[in-house]
Write a protein that holds these residues in place. Sequence first.
Motif, PDB file in Angstrom:
ATOM      1  N   THR A  81       0.836  -1.204   0.000  1.00 29.21           N
ATOM      2  CA  THR A  81       0.000   0.000   0.000  1.00 29.21           C
ATOM      3  C   THR A  81       0.869   1.253   0.000  1.00 29.21           C
ATOM      4  N   LEU A  82       1.967   1.225   0.742  1.00 33.29           N
ATOM      5  CA  LEU A  82       2.898   2.367   0.727  1.00 33.29           C
ATOM      6  C   LEU A  82       3.455   2.617  -0.671  1.00 33.29           C
ATOM      7  N   ILE A  83       3.823   1.562  -1.359  1.00 34.53           N
ATOM      8  CA  ILE A  83       4.313   1.693  -2.738  1.00 34.53           C
ATOM      9  C   ILE A  83       3.223   2.291  -3.620  1.00 34.53           C
ATOM     10  N   THR A  84       2.011   1.799  -3.455  1.00 37.01           N
ATOM     11  CA  THR A  84       0.885   2.318  -4.236  1.00 37.01           C
ATOM     12  C   THR A  84       0.638   3.790  -3.902  1.00 37.01           C
ATOM     13  N   PHE A  85       0.726   4.140  -2.618  1.00 40.37           N
ATOM     14  CA  PHE A  85       0.525   5.526  -2.196  1.00 40.37           C
ATOM     15  C   PHE A  85       1.561   6.452  -2.834  1.00 40.37           C
ATOM     16  N   ARG A  86       2.806   5.996  -2.891  1.00 39.17           N
ATOM     17  CA  ARG A  86       3.861   6.808  -3.520  1.00 39.17           C
ATOM     18  C   ARG A  86       3.624   6.958  -5.021  1.00 39.17           C
ATOM     19  N   LYS A  87       3.220   5.869  -5.668  1.00 40.32           N
ATOM     20  CA  LYS A  87       2.911   5.946  -7.099  1.00 40.32           C
ATOM     21  C   LYS A  87       1.719   6.862  -7.338  1.00 40.32           C
ATOM     22  N   PHE A  88       0.746   6.803  -6.452  1.00 38.69           N
ATOM     23  CA  PHE A  88      -0.426   7.681  -6.535  1.00 38.69           C
ATOM     24  C   PHE A  88       0.011   9.146  -6.451  1.00 38.69           C
ATOM     25  N   GLY A  89       0.939   9.435  -5.543  1.00 38.82           N
ATOM     26  CA  GLY A  89       1.426  10.799  -5.363  1.00 38.82           C
ATOM     27  C   GLY A  89       2.178  11.337  -6.565  1.00 38.82           C
ATOM     28  N   LYS A  90       2.726  10.461  -7.404  1.00 36.08           N
ATOM     29  CA  LYS A  90       3.470  10.892  -8.587  1.00 36.08           C
ATOM     30  C   LYS A  90       2.577  11.152  -9.796  1.00 36.08           C
ATOM     31  N   LEU A  91       1.312  10.724  -9.707  1.00 37.94           N
ATOM     32  CA  LEU A  91       0.389  10.951 -10.816  1.00 37.94           C
ATOM     33  C   LEU A  91       0.001  12.427 -10.889  1.00 37.94           C
ATOM     34  N   HIS A  92      -0.406  12.856 -12.072  1.00 33.06           N
ATOM     35  CA  HIS A  92      -0.918  14.215 -12.246  1.00 33.06           C
ATOM     36  C   HIS A  92      -2.154  14.383 -11.377  1.00 33.06           C
ATOM     37  N   GLU A  93      -2.395  15.579 -10.880  1.00 34.05           N
ATOM     38  CA  GLU A  93      -3.493  15.793  -9.930  1.00 34.05           C
ATOM     39  C   GLU A  93      -4.862  15.463 -10.514  1.00 34.05           C
ATOM     40  N   ASP A  94      -5.045  15.617 -11.825  1.00 35.38           N
ATOM     41  CA  ASP A  94      -6.317  15.224 -12.440  1.00 35.38           C
ATOM     42  C   ASP A  94      -6.513  13.716 -12.369  1.00 35.38           C
ATOM     43  N   LEU A  95      -5.435  12.971 -12.569  1.00 39.13           N
ATOM     44  CA  LEU A  95      -5.502  11.514 -12.475  1.00 39.13           C
ATOM     45  C   LEU A  95      -5.672  11.074 -11.023  1.00 39.13           C
ATOM     46  N   GLN A  96      -5.035  11.803 -10.106  1.00 34.34           N
ATOM     47  CA  GLN A  96      -5.212  11.509  -8.680  1.00 34.34           C
ATOM     48  C   GLN A  96      -6.676  11.681  -8.288  1.00 34.34           C
ATOM     49  N   PHE A  97      -7.312  12.702  -8.848  1.00 34.33           N
ATOM     50  CA  PHE A  97      -8.718  12.964  -8.542  1.00 34.33           C
ATOM     51  C   PHE A  97      -9.577  11.748  -8.910  1.00 34.33           C
ATOM     52  N   ASP A  98      -9.267  11.122 -10.044  1.00 34.22           N
ATOM     53  CA  ASP A  98     -10.035   9.964 -10.495  1.00 34.22           C
ATOM     54  C   ASP A  98      -9.890   8.768  -9.566  1.00 34.22           C
ATOM     55  N   LEU A  99      -8.764   8.672  -8.874  1.00 38.05           N
ATOM     56  CA  LEU A  99      -8.503   7.517  -8.002  1.00 38.05           C
ATOM     57  C   LEU A  99      -8.583   7.854  -6.514  1.00 38.05           C
TER      58      LEU A  99
END
Length: 188
Positions: A141-159
């Motif tokens: 989950t930590l790895i996923t959280f870090r990958k999530f943080g590297k996404l563009h904010e519009d893509l983060q919004f979707d997830l």
Amino acid sequence: MKLSEHKDLKVEILALPPKEKDKLLLRLVAKDKVLTEHLHFLLLEDESNLRDRVSNIKELILQNLKGFKSAKNVNSKDVLANLRKLAKAVNHNFRVTKASFEDVELRLFLYNNTITDFKSGLFSSYKNYDELFAKFFIKSTLITFRKFGKLHEDLQFDLRDEMSNLLEKIFTGNMAKIARELGLPEEL
């Protein structure tokens, strides 16, 4: 031997005739399964193929986890083994497609659908599978959280909702202590 360490070799490879380069390239690609799949994806597939790959992996995840949801004596050892197998499929997909958004999407789907509550004491005490499962789950989950943080904010919004659901699942369950120890934030 790395090509960057041998600059003369790199110059000579670039000076080869095109036919010779093509032969060498095909021989090298044939030796690496992931590279072959990656080139196939880049050269012969499109956006619809990526969506098909994602939906196939989601279906695989649901099929594998369906048996655990209906079983009465679900244990952390079996779920951990299955989770590792499914995470390997997600990792392989990322190595082939290099699609960051879909990687995070699949990881969130996998971890949100994984059973995390087990009956303790089914195995001998020499190995605490509940703790092994919790550590693997939290680190993933930590790895996923870090990958999530590297996404563009519009893509983060979707997830964002899926990520919030996963964090809530962890911190309302029996893994909250380990999550705090490993530094997983409680919310976005």
